[in-house]
Every structure is written in C-alpha cells, then in structure tokens.
Design an enzyme around this catalytic site. Structure first.
Site, short mmCIF file in Angstrom:
data_model
loop_
_atom_site.label_atom_id
_atom_site.label_comp_id
_atom_site.label_asym_id
_atom_site.label_seq_id
_atom_site.Cartn_x
_atom_site.Cartn_y
_atom_site.Cartn_z
N GLY A 37 0.80 -1.23 0.00
CA GLY A 37 0.00 0.00 0.00
C GLY A 37 0.83 1.27 0.00
N ASP A 57 -6.97 2.55 5.74
CA ASP A 57 -6.40 1.35 6.37
C ASP A 57 -6.97 1.28 7.78
OD1 ASP A 57 -4.41 -0.59 7.57
OD2 ASP A 57 -3.42 -0.30 5.64
N ILE A 121 -5.78 -6.62 -5.45
CA ILE A 121 -4.42 -7.14 -5.36
C ILE A 121 -4.40 -8.26 -4.32
CG2 ILE A 121 -2.07 -6.57 -4.57
CD1 ILE A 121 -2.49 -3.76 -5.81
N ALA A 122 -5.27 -8.14 -3.31
CA ALA A 122 -5.28 -9.08 -2.18
C ALA A 122 -5.43 -10.52 -2.65
CB ALA A 122 -6.42 -8.72 -1.24
N ASP A 154 2.84 -10.79 -12.61
CA ASP A 154 3.28 -11.95 -13.39
C ASP A 154 3.82 -11.53 -14.75
OD1 ASP A 154 2.35 -13.61 -11.31
OD2 ASP A 154 0.33 -13.58 -12.14
N HIS A 181 -3.67 -16.68 -10.86
CA HIS A 181 -2.59 -15.95 -10.20
C HIS A 181 -2.02 -16.74 -9.02
CE1 HIS A 181 -0.13 -12.66 -8.94
NE2 HIS A 181 -0.72 -12.58 -7.77
N1 LIG Z 1 -1.75 -9.70 -6.73
C1 LIG Z 1 -0.46 -9.87 -6.53
O1 LIG Z 1 0.32 -10.07 -7.47
C2 LIG Z 1 0.12 -9.81 -5.14
C3 LIG Z 1 1.50 -9.76 -4.95
C4 LIG Z 1 1.99 -9.66 -3.64
C5 LIG Z 1 1.12 -9.65 -2.56
N2 LIG Z 1 -0.22 -9.73 -2.79
C6 LIG Z 1 -1.20 -9.70 -1.69
O2 LIG Z 1 -1.43 -8.35 -1.31
C7 LIG Z 1 -1.90 -8.32 0.04
C8 LIG Z 1 -1.15 -7.27 0.85
O3 LIG Z 1 0.20 -7.61 0.98
P1 LIG Z 1 1.20 -6.69 1.86
O4 LIG Z 1 2.55 -7.29 1.73
O5 LIG Z 1 1.02 -5.24 1.52
O6 LIG Z 1 0.60 -6.96 3.31
P2 LIG Z 1 0.77 -6.05 4.64
O7 LIG Z 1 0.38 -6.91 5.78
O8 LIG Z 1 2.10 -5.39 4.65
O9 LIG Z 1 -0.31 -4.93 4.43
C9 LIG Z 1 -1.67 -5.17 4.53
C10 LIG Z 1 -2.33 -3.90 4.96
O10 LIG Z 1 -3.72 -4.15 4.99
C11 LIG Z 1 -4.22 -3.53 6.15
N3 LIG Z 1 -5.49 -4.14 6.53
C12 LIG Z 1 -5.72 -5.31 7.16
N4 LIG Z 1 -7.04 -5.47 7.38
C13 LIG Z 1 -7.63 -4.39 6.85
C14 LIG Z 1 -8.98 -3.96 6.78
N5 LIG Z 1 -9.98 -4.68 7.30
N6 LIG Z 1 -9.24 -2.79 6.16
C15 LIG Z 1 -8.23 -2.05 5.64
N7 LIG Z 1 -6.95 -2.39 5.69
C16 LIG Z 1 -6.65 -3.54 6.30
C17 LIG Z 1 -3.15 -3.71 7.21
O11 LIG Z 1 -3.31 -2.79 8.27
C18 LIG Z 1 -1.91 -3.45 6.39
O12 LIG Z 1 -1.55 -2.08 6.38
C19 LIG Z 1 -1.76 -9.76 0.55
O13 LIG Z 1 -3.00 -10.42 0.41
C20 LIG Z 1 -0.75 -10.36 -0.40
O14 LIG Z 1 -0.84 -11.77 -0.47
C21 LIG Z 1 -0.73 -9.79 -4.05
#
Ligand SMILES: NC(=O)c1ccc[n+]([C@@H]2O[C@H](COP(=O)([O-])OP(=O)(O)OC[C@H]3O[C@@H](n4cnc5c(N)ncnc54)[C@H](O)[C@@H]3O)[C@@H](O)[C@H]2O)c1
Length: 351
Positions: A37, A57, A121-122, A154, A181
């Site tokens: 983020g 957040d 993205i999640a 990817d 993915h």
């Molecule tokens: N699509 C892709 O290619 C790809 C690649 C890498 C990671 N991801 C995914 O992206 C997601 C985030 O990864 P990250 O490394 O930034 O994780 P992170 O834990 O560093 O960040 C997640 C953020 O989400 C916030 N959060 C949690 N619950 C929440 C809610 N209810 N409302 C709002 N915010 C909330 C947390 O406070 C935190 O700031 C993960 O699901 C990860 O698997 C996707």
C-alpha cells in the site's frame, strides 16, 4: 501489422513518470499503510492522472497521508482510518485498489463502491475475484467489466526474466500471462512474446516455473519477513495507470487481468483485455497457443475451478447483513445506505 499485445505506455509510469497528460481521477487505496500500500500510494501520488488520492487502512493512514501530502504533485491526499471512515474514503472514487490483507494467507477480501473500477491485489486472487463478484451480484450492483484481479506482477516478472535471458531491454519486452494468479495457474505465453523469442524446451520449462514461483523467490529472499511489495506496487500502479488512460479515452490500451470470462471452461480467467472508458471493452482471448502452452492451460483448469468454487462458496455462506437491494432503492439516500452496508460487509472479511 497491429500486434495483439502491445506494451501499454501508461501515462504516469512508463517509464519515469514524465507525461504531461492530466485528468481528474479519484483513486482510493484500501490497505494503504501496508508493504504494498505505501509504495503503491507513492507511485499514484506521483501521477498527473490523479487529482484525489484517498488512503484507507485500519492503522497508520494519518501518518502515511501526511507524509505523502508534502510531495509536490497535484493529487490531494487524504487519510482515513477505521471502519467508520471507510464509506467516506470511497466517496466518488473512480478506481479502488485493494492491497489490504495478510500476505500469503488465503484471506478473502474486497471492499468497494459500486460504480468504481475495482482492482483487487489481495490474495488469493483466484478466489477473491469470485468472492467480490458474488458480493456485488447479491447486492444488484455487479458489473463484470469493472472488477479486475491484478495479475500484472506476473507479466512484469515474465518481461524481466525473458529480457535477462535474451539480453533485451525489459521495457521493450511484452509477455502475455494468462490463467490465474497462483502457482501452475500462472501461464506465461512465451510463444506470443514481442519481440519474438525462442528457447529450447528445457529452458522454456525452467523459465515458466521461475515465473510461476517468482513470489516464493521473494519470500525466501526476505527470509519469511514478507512477500513482494515493491515490485507489486510498481505492477499495481502500472495497471491503475493503464486503466485511467483507457477511462480517459486513450485507445489501444491492453492489460492482462483475472476477470469474469467466457474464453475457457473456467468462469474466471486472465487473458489480454482491451480497456476502455467503461472498463473491459473487449476480451482478446487466448490467441494462438503452442502445444506446450495448451498443455499448461489444461493442467491449470482443475486448480483454477477449485479456487473459484472456494471463493463462490465463501461468498454464499457469508452472513447477510444488508437487507435492502440496490435495485429496489428509489432515492439516492437509499442507494448510499446500501452501498455503505456492502462496503462494511466486505471490510469485515479482512478482520
Ligand atoms: N496480486 C499480486 O500479485 C500480489 C503480490 C503480492 C502480494 N499480494 C497480496 O497483497 C496483500 C497485501 O500484501 P502486503 O505485503 O502489503 O501486506 P501487509 O500486511 O504489509 O499490508 C496489509 C495492509 O492491509 C491492512 N489491513 C488489514 N485489514 C484491513 C482492513 N480490514 N481494512 C483495511 N486495511 C486492512 C493492514 O493494516 C496493512 O496495512 C496480501 O493479500 C498479499 O498476499 C498480491
């Protein structure tokens, strides 16, 4: 001849944030304080395409927003924290990007405002997109052309790895990546790479596995302290800028994304998409596959269908909290109330 896949020259990102194109997009980032983020918000703040950047957040957004707000670019940054501020953070959003979640945990997540383009993205994207779609359907606000699973990382990785192997400029390489993915559902179409490249079969197989397992490469290198964040932020920004360019009237913008699809027997599938003012303008499909790629697609189907079903089942069993259907609303106030309840409901998936 028009190449089916052209590398998008997204305003604001490719390459060096040096475009003069401007528009007034309002973009919301949900999960803006996280590993993805924060750098994603930084890249978005740097774009002339964005006039308002809303950062939501459950923690730290006031600090992140204050920090970014000092950057000398036009986007007005506002931070929102906690569930009660979620509806406000989404007000008027044209695009919502969702990196909220816990890395590498199959947590379902998505939150939205119904008219916006939703870029999830999640992870697990193979399930979070069906979940998101089902939730929108339940509330009568589903538009399959607006919901995107962001798989751009990817493609970014495939471009980089092919360029490394062939001594090419990665900025000029474009490998479409189709399927899903996760693991073997990630299917790079090296036979459709531009410029055209060829590899002996053993090298092709190694390269394919490297692209499929690239996330693990980063997790291992970070010694378990997280997954890809910086490259993902880049990839997420690339996707958002492409979308904004297309919404802004730019023609020929193509990105791969995991979306509702009729291109294969899977109800959701990633293929190259022509983007336009209203999201997906045309699904460009799989194109001509090599025998090796056809085999990979066939092998991915089972897992992909399983993940889609998991997402749909999750959504089905999700306790209903919103009682009114948007379609039944007569007034703007009623519509707003339904939207708020959908958003709160979706927010709960993250907890
Ligand atoms: N699509 C892709 O290619 C790809 C690649 C890498 C990671 N991801 C995914 O992206 C997601 C985030 O990864 P990250 O490394 O930034 O994780 P992170 O834990 O560093 O960040 C997640 C953020 O989400 C916030 N959060 C949690 N619950 C929440 C809610 N209810 N409302 C709002 N915010 C909330 C947390 O406070 C935190 O700031 C993960 O699901 C990860 O698997 C996707």
């Amino acid at each position: 001849m028009f190449s089916r896949i052209v590398r998008p020259a997204a305003s604001g990102l490719i390459r060096g944030l040096s475009t003069s194109a401007q528009n007034n997009a309002r973009v919301a980032v949900l999960g803006a304080s996280g590993g993805i983020g924060q750098p994603l918000s930084l890249l978005l703040k740097n774009s002339p395409l964005i006039s308002n950047l809303s950062l939501y957040d459950i923690a730290h957004t006031p600090g992140v927003a204050a920090d970014l707000s000092h950057i000398e670019t036009r986007a007005k940054v506002t931070g929102y924290i906690g569930a009660e501020q979620l509806p406000e953070s989404l007000k008027g959003a044209d695009v919502v990007v969702i990196p909220a979640g816990v890395p590498r945990k199959p947590e379902a997540c998505a939150k939205t405002c119904p008219e916006a383009m939703i870029c999830v993205i999640a992870n697990p994207v193979n399930s979070t997109i069906p979940i998101t779609s089902e939730m929108f359907k339940k509330h009568g606000v589903y538009n399959p052309n607006h919901i995107f699973g962001v798989t751009t990382l990817d493609i970014v990785r495939a471009n980089t790895f092919v360029a490394e192997l062939k001594g090419l400029d990665p900025a000029r390489v474009n490998v479409p990546v189709v399927g899903g993915h996760a693991g073997k559902t990630i299917i790079p179409l090296i036979s459709q790479c531009t410029p055209k490249v060829e590899f002996p079969q053993d090298q092709l197989e190694t390269l394919t596995v490297r692209i499929q397992e690239a996330g693990t490469e980063v997790v291992k290198a970070k010694a378990g302290a997280g997954s890809a964040t910086l490259s993902m932020a880049y990839a997420g920004a690339r996707f958002v800028f492409s979308l904004l360019d297309a919404m802004n009237g730019k023609e020929g913008v193509i990105e791969c994304s995991f979306v509702r699809s009729e291109e294969t027997e899977c109800t959701y599938f990633s293929t190259p998409l022509l983007l336009g003012k209203n999201g997906i303008e045309k699904n460009l499909g799989l194109g001509k596959l090599s025998a090796f790629e056809e085999k990979l697609v066939g092998e991915a189907m089972g897992e992909l269908k399983g993940s889609i079903k998991k997402g749909e089942d999750f959504a089905k069993n999700f306790k209903k909290t919103a009682s009114i259907n948007l379609l039944k609303c007569d007034t703007l106030e009623e519509r707003s109330a339904v939207k708020r309840s959908v958003l709160f409901k979706m927010a709960a998936w993250y907890e």
